[in-house]
Write a protein that holds these residues in place. Structure first.
Motif, mmCIF file in Angstrom:
data_model
loop_
_atom_site.group_PDB
_atom_site.id
_atom_site.type_symbol
_atom_site.label_atom_id
_atom_site.label_comp_id
_atom_site.label_asym_id
_atom_site.label_seq_id
_atom_site.Cartn_x
_atom_site.Cartn_y
_atom_site.Cartn_z
ATOM 1 N N TYR A 134 -4.741 -9.784 -1.996
ATOM 2 C CA TYR A 134 -5.053 -8.359 -1.896
ATOM 3 C C TYR A 134 -5.432 -7.856 -3.272
ATOM 4 O O TYR A 134 -5.200 -8.512 -4.288
ATOM 5 C CB TYR A 134 -3.847 -7.562 -1.391
ATOM 6 N N GLU B 134 8.560 -6.635 -4.304
ATOM 7 C CA GLU B 134 8.309 -6.913 -2.884
ATOM 8 C C GLU B 134 8.041 -8.396 -2.653
ATOM 9 O O GLU B 134 7.781 -8.809 -1.532
ATOM 10 C CB GLU B 134 7.119 -6.092 -2.379
ATOM 11 N N ILE C 138 2.669 -3.068 2.209
ATOM 12 C CA ILE C 138 1.557 -2.313 1.619
ATOM 13 C C ILE C 138 1.603 -0.814 1.959
ATOM 14 O O ILE C 138 1.415 0.009 1.075
ATOM 15 C CB ILE C 138 0.213 -2.982 1.971
ATOM 16 N N PRO C 139 1.898 -0.425 3.212
ATOM 17 C CA PRO C 139 2.015 1.014 3.487
ATOM 18 C C PRO C 139 3.038 1.694 2.590
ATOM 19 O O PRO C 139 2.833 2.844 2.167
ATOM 20 C CB PRO C 139 2.448 1.062 4.954
ATOM 21 N N LYS C 140 4.112 0.969 2.289
ATOM 22 C CA LYS C 140 5.163 1.520 1.428
ATOM 23 C C LYS C 140 4.628 1.808 0.020
ATOM 24 O O LYS C 140 4.854 2.872 -0.551
ATOM 25 C CB LYS C 140 6.294 0.484 1.348
ATOM 26 N N GLU D 75 1.483 2.161 -0.798
ATOM 27 C CA GLU D 75 0.450 3.191 -0.724
ATOM 28 C C GLU D 75 1.068 4.579 -0.631
ATOM 29 O O GLU D 75 0.534 5.529 -1.200
ATOM 30 C CB GLU D 75 -0.467 2.931 0.476
ATOM 31 N N LEU D 76 2.175 4.672 0.079
ATOM 32 C CA LEU D 76 2.858 5.960 0.189
ATOM 33 C C LEU D 76 3.318 6.415 -1.192
ATOM 34 O O LEU D 76 3.135 7.580 -1.569
ATOM 35 C CB LEU D 76 4.047 5.840 1.143
ATOM 36 N N SER E 44 0.359 7.603 -3.155
ATOM 37 C CA SER E 44 -0.175 8.903 -2.751
ATOM 38 C C SER E 44 0.756 10.040 -3.149
ATOM 39 O O SER E 44 0.306 11.161 -3.367
ATOM 40 C CB SER E 44 -0.436 8.925 -1.243
ATOM 41 N N THR F 46 -6.555 -0.082 -1.467
ATOM 42 C CA THR F 46 -6.058 -1.450 -1.305
ATOM 43 C C THR F 46 -7.024 -2.200 -0.406
ATOM 44 O O THR F 46 -7.441 -1.685 0.628
ATOM 45 C CB THR F 46 -4.660 -1.450 -0.671
#
Lengths: 88, 156
Positions: B4, B33, B73-75, B77-78, B81, B91
Motif C-alpha cells: 500500500y 499495526e 487502514i480505515p482506522k 485514515e480516520l 482525517s 491511500t
C-alpha cells in the motif's frame, strides 16, 4: 516537359497522409501510471485540465483507464487542478 | 503480502520539527499495526494546484508499506482525517507494476535521462531468458526507447 518524377513532388507528399496513432504505454513498455508525476500526466489533459479522449492520445483502453484514475488521484492531492484556465 | 501507499499533505505553517513529527506519528502508527515500512519519501514543500484550507502550498509525504491485510487502514485514515495538521491524504493499494515502479524509481531507473538504461536492462532480461528459442522474435518484442528502430525492424 514535366516528367512523372517532377510531378510527384509538386505538392507535399506528407499532406493528407494519416499519421498512425499508437499507445505510448504499450510502445515503451510502461506498465504503471504514477499519480504523483504531474508533468507526465499533463500530456493527457487539455488546457482546462480535462482528460483528453483516446481518440486524440491514442492510448489503448487498458491504459486510458489507468491514466484517468491517475489523473483523478492527482487532482485529489492537488498535483493537478480540477478546473483551470491556460494550464499549458 | 500486499503493498500500500499513503500520501498526505502536511500544513506548511508548522515548524520543520512539527512537520517531521507529524509524519513520524503516522509511520509509527503503521508500524504498530504490524506492517513493514518499505520506504518513506519526503517529497518536500510543493505548490498546490488549488488552495486547500486557504493554503497555497503543502509538504508532501509518501509512505509505502507492506502488510497482510488492509483491516487497519480505515482506522489510520480516520486518524488522518481528524488531524488538523493534515490537509489531504490518499491511500492506494499497489499492484505488482506499482511495486516495481516504486522500486525502480528509488534505484534511479525512472526518468527521461535513464529511460534508455531501463529499456536496456529489460531488453537484456528478455534476451537472456529465451536463449534457445528463435533469436529475432524476442528482440522485436523488447520495448525500444526510440521510435525509429522498431518500425525499421518490422519492415525488414
Amino acid at each position: 516537359m514535366a516528367t512523372k518524377d517532377d510531378i510527384k513532388f509538386l505538392s507535399n507528399p506528407k499532406i493528407g497522409l494519416k499519421r498512425t496513432k499508437y499507445c505510448r504505454f504499450k510502445k515503451f513498455g510502461i506498465r504503471y501510471v504514477d499519480y504523483k508525476d504531474a508533468d507526465f500526466l499533463l500530456q493527457f489533459i487539455n488546457e482546462q485540465g480535462k482528460l483528453l479522449p483516446r481518440r486524440i492520445t491514442g492510448n489503448s483502453l487498458k491504459y486510458q483507464r489507468k491514466v484517468s484514475t491517475a489523473v483523478k488521484r492527482a487532482r485529489h492531492l492537488a498535483f493537478l487542478p480540477y478546473v483551470a484556465d491556460l494550464l499549458k | 503480502m500486499r503493498h500500500y501507499e499513503v500520501t498526505f499533505i502536511v500544513d506548511p505553517v508548522l515548524s520543520g520539527d512539527e512537520i517531521k513529527s507529524t509524519a513520524q506519528t503516522y509511520v509509527d502508527m503503521l508500524q504498530q499495526e504490524g506492517c513493514t515500512i518499505v520506504h518513506k519519501d519526503e517529497m518536500g514543500l510543493r505548490q498546490l494546484a488549488y488552495p486547500i484550507k486557504k493554503r497555497n502550498s503543502g509538504v508532501y509525504f509518501c509512505v509505502e508499506f507492506q502488510s497482510e491485510g488492509g483491516a487497519f487502514i480505515p482506522k489510520v485514515e480516520l486518524a488522518l482525517s481528524r488531524d488538523e495538521r493534515i490537509m489531504r491524504y490518499l491511500t492506494v493499494a499497489l499492484d505488482k507494476f506499482g511495486v516495481k515502479f516504486n522500486d525502480d524509481k528509488r534505484k534511479g531507473l525512472i526518468g527521461k535521462k535513464t529511460r534508455k538504461a531501463v529499456a536496456a536492462v529489460e531488453g537484456e532480461g528478455v534476451r537472456t531468458q529465451p536463449a534457445p528459442a528463435p533469436a529475432p522474435a524476442p528482440v522485436a518484442v523488447a520495448p525500444s526507447p526510440e521510435p525509429a528502430p522498431a518500425p525499421a525492424a518490422e519492415e525488414e
